[in-house]
Scaffold this motif. Structure first.
Motif, PDB file in Angstrom:
ATOM      1  N   GLN A   1       2.440  -9.669  -0.834  1.00 34.69           N
ATOM      2  CA  GLN A   1       1.762 -10.691  -0.032  1.00 34.69           C
ATOM      3  C   GLN A   1       0.308 -10.873  -0.445  1.00 34.69           C
ATOM      4  OE1 GLN A   1       2.237  -9.584   4.047  1.00 34.69           O
ATOM      5  NE2 GLN A   1       4.437 -10.137   4.126  1.00 34.69           N
ATOM      6  N   SER A   2      -0.390  -9.750  -0.730  1.00 33.82           N
ATOM      7  CA  SER A   2      -1.790  -9.864  -1.168  1.00 33.82           C
ATOM      8  C   SER A   2      -1.895 -10.579  -2.514  1.00 33.82           C
ATOM      9  CB  SER A   2      -2.415  -8.475  -1.262  1.00 33.82           C
ATOM     10  OG  SER A   2      -1.744  -7.696  -2.255  1.00 33.82           O
TER      11      SER A   2
ATOM     12  N   GLN B   1       5.699  -4.627  -0.010  1.00 36.21           N
ATOM     13  CA  GLN B   1       5.607  -5.922   0.662  1.00 36.21           C
ATOM     14  C   GLN B   1       4.149  -6.362   0.821  1.00 36.21           C
ATOM     15  OE1 GLN B   1       7.712  -5.481   4.331  1.00 36.21           O
ATOM     16  NE2 GLN B   1       9.752  -5.407   3.359  1.00 36.21           N
ATOM     17  N   HIS B   2       3.315  -5.413   1.271  1.00 35.13           N
ATOM     18  CA  HIS B   2       1.893  -5.755   1.435  1.00 35.13           C
ATOM     19  C   HIS B   2       1.252  -6.122   0.098  1.00 35.13           C
ATOM     20  CE1 HIS B   2      -2.084  -5.713   3.166  1.00 35.13           C
ATOM     21  NE2 HIS B   2      -2.493  -4.869   2.195  1.00 35.13           N
TER      22      HIS B   2
END
Length: 306
Positions: free
Chosen positions: A159-160, A155-156
């Motif tokens: 998003q990045s 997820q991170h």
């Protein structure tokens, strides 16, 4: 206008400072100086009025162009701000939607984990092998923790990547808008520079024409004074000769006959010159009308191109 300008430069380099057309113009002015003295003064006043009108028109045109450019710039800035606000709002909505989806996934995972934990507790209660249950529980916990960490890492990372892509799109959009604005300013500056250069050349031509006109008037006045001096010296010599010859009656009679004949010839010459001057006046009026028509035509063409 450019063709006429380069033609004058070529003629000046070929024939020198005095062109044949200028010489013919000077010759025509010498012939018509007695007839169009007053007309020249009136035409000078009219030319000064026309130059004032041209200056006022040029200032009005510059103000109008500046106002249009300023209004277009304001419209462009307003459009950019609206697009930026729409992009920011869309990014916030997308971020909120992704956060909500991740939270739903997390709730589902938590529910699954709780279900698995309840099943494990029931199995532990039913089973007597506490050691096996402890080992299985440790492995299950490690597996769930690793799976959860992998999900959070994915997820991170997503998003990045989305944030980097949005930043790159924003930089590309701002760069494109700046390039368009620079091109528009360059075109406007080039048009203003060309217009200023044309008006400066036209004003320089007017000043040069006025200087030449003043030089011609000074030359005409010098020619008049020189002719008057010659006539006065000739008349003085004739008067001295007649005074000396008055002692002789025969010479006086001959001189009287000569004077009478000279008067008749002067009247005849004055009549012939008056007829020639009338014809020259008609030709000059026709030439002036043609010149005014040509001047009006080129003035209209220049205004339309401007």
């Amino acid at each position: 206008y450019l063709a006429r300008k380069f033609f004058y430069l070529w003629a000046k380099m070929t024939f020198g400072q005095v062109l044949p057309s200028k010489a013919r113009c000077f010759y025509d002015q010498k012939i018509l100086q007695k007839t169009f003295g007053e007309w020249k003064d009136q035409w000078t006043v009219c030319r000064e009025k026309l130059s004032l009108r041209a200056d006022n028109h040029y200032r009005h045109l510059l103000l109008n162009l500046i106002f249009k450019a300023w209004r277009a710039y304001l419209c462009q800035q307003q459009g950019k701000r609206n697009k930026y606000y729409v992009a920011v709002s869309h990014a916030k909505k997308q971020t909120l939607l992704r956060t909500w989806q991740h939270w739903l996934v997390y709730v589902g995972v938590q529910r699954t984990k709780h279900g698995m934990q309840s099943v494990a507790l029931a199995f532990r209660e039913r089973s007597c092998l506490r050691i096996s249950w402890a080992v299985w529980r440790r492995q299950q916990y490690q597996k769930c923790s690793g799976h959860k960490m992998n999900i959070l890492a994915l997820q991170h990372w997503a998003q990045s990547l989305q944030f980097r892509a949005w930043l790159q799109w924003r930089e590309l959009y701002l760069y494109t808008q700046n390039e368009k604005q620079k091109d528009t300013r360059a075109v406007t500056h080039h048009q203003h520079w060309e217009l200023r250069r044309c008006v400066g050349a036209w004003l320089g031509y007017l000043n040069l024409h006025r200087v030449k006109k003043r030089q011609n008037e000074l030359a005409q006045e010098f020619h008049r004074s020189r002719t008057l001096r010659r006539c006065f010296s000739a008349w003085q010599l004739s008067w001295e000769c007649r005074r000396r010859m008055r002692a002789h009656r025969g010479d006086v009679e001959k001189q009287a006959a000569r004077i009478a004949l000279w008067r008749v010839f002067a009247h005849w010459k004055h009549y012939v010159l008056y007829v020639e001057e009338a014809q020259q006046c008609e030709l000059a009026e026709k030439h002036y009308r043609c010149h005014l028509l040509v001047l009006q035509k080129y003035w209209n063409c220049w205004k339309s191109r401007l």
